[in-house]
Design an enzyme around this catalytic site. Structure first.
Site, PDB file in Angstrom:
ATOM      1  CB  SER A 272      -0.894   0.015   1.238  1.00  0.00           C
ATOM      2  OG  SER A 272      -0.104   0.044   2.399  1.00  0.00           O
TER       3      SER A 272
ATOM      4  CG  HIS B 236      -3.563  -1.172  -2.033  1.00  0.00           C
ATOM      5  ND1 HIS B 236      -3.866   0.154  -1.874  1.00  0.00           N
ATOM      6  CD2 HIS B 236      -3.411  -1.669  -0.782  1.00  0.00           C
ATOM      7  CE1 HIS B 236      -3.894   0.444  -0.591  1.00  0.00           C
ATOM      8  NE2 HIS B 236      -3.630  -0.649   0.089  1.00  0.00           N
TER       9      HIS B 236
ATOM     10  CG  ASN C 267      -3.774   4.373   1.577  1.00  0.00           C
ATOM     11  OD1 ASN C 267      -4.918   4.456   2.035  1.00  0.00           O
ATOM     12  ND2 ASN C 267      -3.038   3.288   1.705  1.00  0.00           N
TER      13      ASN C 267
ATOM     14  CD  GLU D   9      -5.867   2.294  -4.501  1.00  0.00           C
ATOM     15  OE1 GLU D   9      -6.322   3.445  -4.445  1.00  0.00           O
ATOM     16  OE2 GLU D   9      -4.827   1.954  -3.900  1.00  0.00           O
TER      17      GLU D   9
END
Ligand code: COA
Length: 748
Positions: free
Chosen positions: A460, A481, A531, A493
């Site tokens: 991540s 991810h 993120n 992702e």
């Protein structure tokens, strides 16, 4: 033929079915002419009513056929064509009964959602269905595929309904922020009773043909071509003079006598208890309630009006936006046309931690055998124990049976030797975030797997290009991810490294869909899409605490909007040490968050963090120690604390992340704004009915967001990321939104 079991008036159905008299299908193409003569002895003349609808007559049975690929959506041409076809067949003295059926993969899958934003052109769905219901000659709906929404309502308006065994039917309008305003909420309760109808519309889930038959929705279930099974039933309607029951279904006494208003209200309260802030659930309840409190026509008129209001509202627009966003996200522009996903018949996961175990559960849930590898037997045992505990919770909740769990567990093979990955078509690494460790794993895996096996990292936070540099075949490498808990969260992702091949990317996207995820393509950058954006929100949550807010106020600002959890509660749950370590690495201190961690409070796992927790209880409670620490840190920073309104907190939490979303789409890290919305809906708890950050930005107005960001940037000069993104400024100046930008780029 299976028959509707519970109708005395239909006891004649129990006679043996006559042999199918019509098994020949009409020609599939129309050569552009309006009428086509039959070419064989059993083929009837087919007449094209318009480009979507045609009719034919065989003996005393008339057929109305819709051919509107891909899903026979009930657009204006279909609706007007059906009405016209009905008129023609009713005017034909040879015709005694009519079969309504569809070509292609499905019966009408619903109203045409693309028309919802446009002015209505008659006939409306209600009008078309009423025309069918009032047809002097009985109409048999012959259902295959998925009769959903308006499609199912159309079938309900037909006095007779038959279906193939694989057919599914339902009223999923609630998923689009609507209710079944074409008469579904009035006719269905008259057939199956208001309470069952309520469960049906609030779940939005389709039922299979067998269940529909048992509920009395279908008259018969029969294998065969839809027009043929429709014709067989029409034969019976004619020969046995089966009563057309639609009129009695509209009889108001039926609904009234089947209703128990207080039981209905209690059920409604129970079923809508968790739909805070959403308009559609209450609207569905009100509509079904009208089925036993108002005469049919009156209820229909109110339904039409109420549904139109929902359709024009922001929540339904948001949900429709997501419907199309989900389909759009599967398209990755620029890939060679012949590029294909590789088959993934088996998978392997490296690392039996919480993520690795959760990912393995996803594969097992989709029936794909999966090996899970860890270095020690203890680590594997711990990992498998966690997997079993997760399954046990699901069994307890009733969401899965023990038998299903046993089948899934049998698909998961634990191993301590990496040699176990040899047969896997996809290997996903899910170990802790350490570049050196990951590089060693991938260069070793590469030697152990078959040619063509896709290698993926669940990182991540690390640079996927740097990981790929350790590989001889970087083209087979991608980022995948997952989000925690991986067995629950929908988002995946799929991160493209510079050398990832189109096949590797397509494989990750396809397998993601197969295991029930919503895969979203992402370019490579720090934090990828989600993120990277959430970091902006975290920075603002810290600022709000410094300037005067306390944790419950910050969290409430978002939970009141419909987020399941506020950002600080989420941090407490994940463990405050995680963010702390990242900040240390990046050299980006958060004075309050850092002070909390340095005082030994790491969140739920230590019983205190932003909040305080009682032993064995995850309920966040105000934490006076932390509050004192917050006040002291503000003083140390020289900030005079002040009251902040909820509106200000919402804007300060959301606008900076929207701003980062604009930078992300502009830089091509996300393919389109609607992909960013999917990331937030499926990975970060953004409420579906609010459509995601970029949709929310359009609804709010970009000019307002730009103006507010400029104010934030002016009062926080040490955070240059608050300056409005160039794309945001440009669109705001043009008076446009992200959706227009997306459309114009798709058209280019
Ligand atoms: N109106 C307009 N377009 C529709 C549609 C509708 N009701 N239902 C599906 N489509 C379009 C999709 O956007 C997609 O278009 P695309 O190929 O350009 O992306 C195409 O039809 C195929 O749909 P897709 O969902 O990819 O196919 P599927 O086979 O996986 O699923 C359905 C088919 C019918 C189950 C699914 O499309 C669905 O649930 N549709 C919505 C049904 C609904 O909510 N009806 C009630 C409306 S009132």
């Amino acid at each position: 033929m299976r028959r509707r079991p519970d109708k005395a008036s239909h006891s004649r159905y129990l006679r043996p079915a006559p042999a199918l008299c019509l098994t020949v299908r009409a020609p599939d193409s129309f050569c552009g002419g309006r009428t086509i003569a039959s070419t064989g002895p059993d083929q009837a003349i087919m007449t094209q009513v318009n480009e979507k609808i045609s009719t034919r007559v065989e003996g005393d049975i008339g057929f109305i056929r819709s051919d509107n690929p891909p899903v026979n959506a009930l657009g204006q041409a279909v609706r007007s064509g059906v009405v016209e076809a009905l008129d023609r067949l009713n005017a034909d003295p040879a015709v005694k009964a009519i079969v309504l059926h569809c070509e292609g993969r499905t019966f009408f899958a619903g109203a045409d959602i693309t028309e919802f934003n446009k002015p209505r052109v008659p006939p409306t769905l209600q009008e078309m269905i009423l025309a069918i219901e009032n047809s002097p000659k009985p109409v048999v709906a012959a259902v295959h595929g998925t009769a959903l929404g308006g499609g199912f309502e159309t079938a309900l308006g037909c006095p007779f309904r038959v279906a193939v065994p694989s057919a599914r039917m339902g009223l999923p309008e609630i998923n689009l922020g609507l209710f079944a305003g074409g008469g579904g909420t009035q006719r269905l309760p008259r057939i199956i009773g208001p309470e069952k109808a309520l469960e049906f519309v609030l779940s939005g889930k389709p039922v299979g043909a067998a269940q529909a038959l048992a509920l009395g929705i279908l008259d018969a279930v029969e294998d065969g071509a839809p027009d043929a099974i429709g014709a067989a039933f029409a034969r019976r309607v004619i020969d046995e003079k089966l009563p057309a029951v639609a009129v009695s279904r509209r009889d108001d006494r039926i609904a009234a006598t089947r209703a128990d208003p207080s039981a209905f209200d209690a059920l409604a309260a129970k079923l809508t208890a968790r739909s805070k802030g959403q308009e559609a659930p209450a609207a569905n309840v009100a509509a079904v309630r009208r089925s036993f409190t108002l005469p049919f026509d009156e209820a229909m008129a109110i339904d039409a009006e109420a549904n139109r209001a929902l359709m024009a509202g922001s929540q339904s627009r948001a949900l429709r936006h997501l419907f199309f966003a989900e389909r759009e996200a599967a398209r990755i522009p620029g890939l060679p046309k012949d590029a294909r996903a590789r088959d993934v018949a088996s998978a392997a996961i490296i690392g039996a931690g919480t993520m690795g175990g959760g990912i393995a559960m996803c594969f097992a849930g989709a029936g794909i055998p999966v090996v899970i590898v860890d270095t020690t037997q203890e680590a594997l045992d711990r990992g498998m124990e966690r997997v079993r505990a997760n399954y046990a919770t699901s069994v307890k909740r009733g969401s899965i049976s023990q038998e299903q769990v046993d089948k899934r567990l049998a698909l998961i093979t634990p191993a301590t030797d990496r040699a176990a990955v040899a047969d896997a078509d996809l290997v996903i690494e899910a170990v802790f975030e350490d570049m050196a460790v990951k590089k060693e794993i991938f260069s070793d895996l590469e030697k152990r797997v078959k040619p063509g096996t896709v290698l993926a990292s669940n990182t991540s936070a690390l640079d996927v290009d740097e990981i790929a540099a350790a590989l001889d075949r970087p083209e087979d490498f991608v980022g995948m991810h997952f989000f925690s808990p991986a067995n629950v969260m929908k988002l995946l992702e799929v991160v493209q490294a510079a050398k990832s091949s189109p096949e590797a990317i397509l494989t990750a996207m396809a397998v993601g869909r197969k295991i029930g995820k919503v895969p979203v393509w992402s370019g490579n950058c720090d934090g990828f899409i989600g993120n990277r954006m959430v970091a902006k929100r975290s920075a603002q949550a810290e600022r709000l605490l410094q300037r005067g807010a306390f944790p419950p106020q910050v969290d409430a600002a978002l939970t009141k909007l419909g987020f399941p959890m506020g950002p600080l509660t989420t941090n407490d749950m994940s463990g405050l040490d995680i963010g702390y370590a990242i900040r240390k690495r990046r050299g980006t201190p958060f004075p309050i968050a850092d002070a909390i961690v340095e005082s030994g409070q790491l969140g739920q796992k230590t019983g205190s963090g932003y909040y305080r927790y009682e032993p064995g209880d995850r309920t966040p409670r105000p934490n006076p120690d932390t509050d004192a620490l917050i006040v002291a840190t503000s003083a140390k920073l020289g900030i005079e604390r002040r009251e902040m309104s909820e509106g200000e907190m919402v804007e300060r939490l959301l606008f900076p992340l929207i701003n980062e979303g604009a930078r992300i789409v502009e830089a091509g890290i996300a393919l389109r704004p609607s992909d960013v919305d999917l990331v937030w809906i499926n990975g970060y708890g953004w409420p579906r009915h609010l459509g995601g950050p970029m949709f929310h930005a359009d609804e709010t107005g970009l000019a307002h967001i730009v103006a507010r960001l400029r104010e934030f940037a002016a009062d926080t000069p040490d955070d240059p990321s608050l300056e409005p993104a160039p794309l945001l400024v440009e669109l705001a100046a043009k008076g446009q939104g992200f959706s227009e930008w997306q459309k114009s780029r798709a058209a280019a």
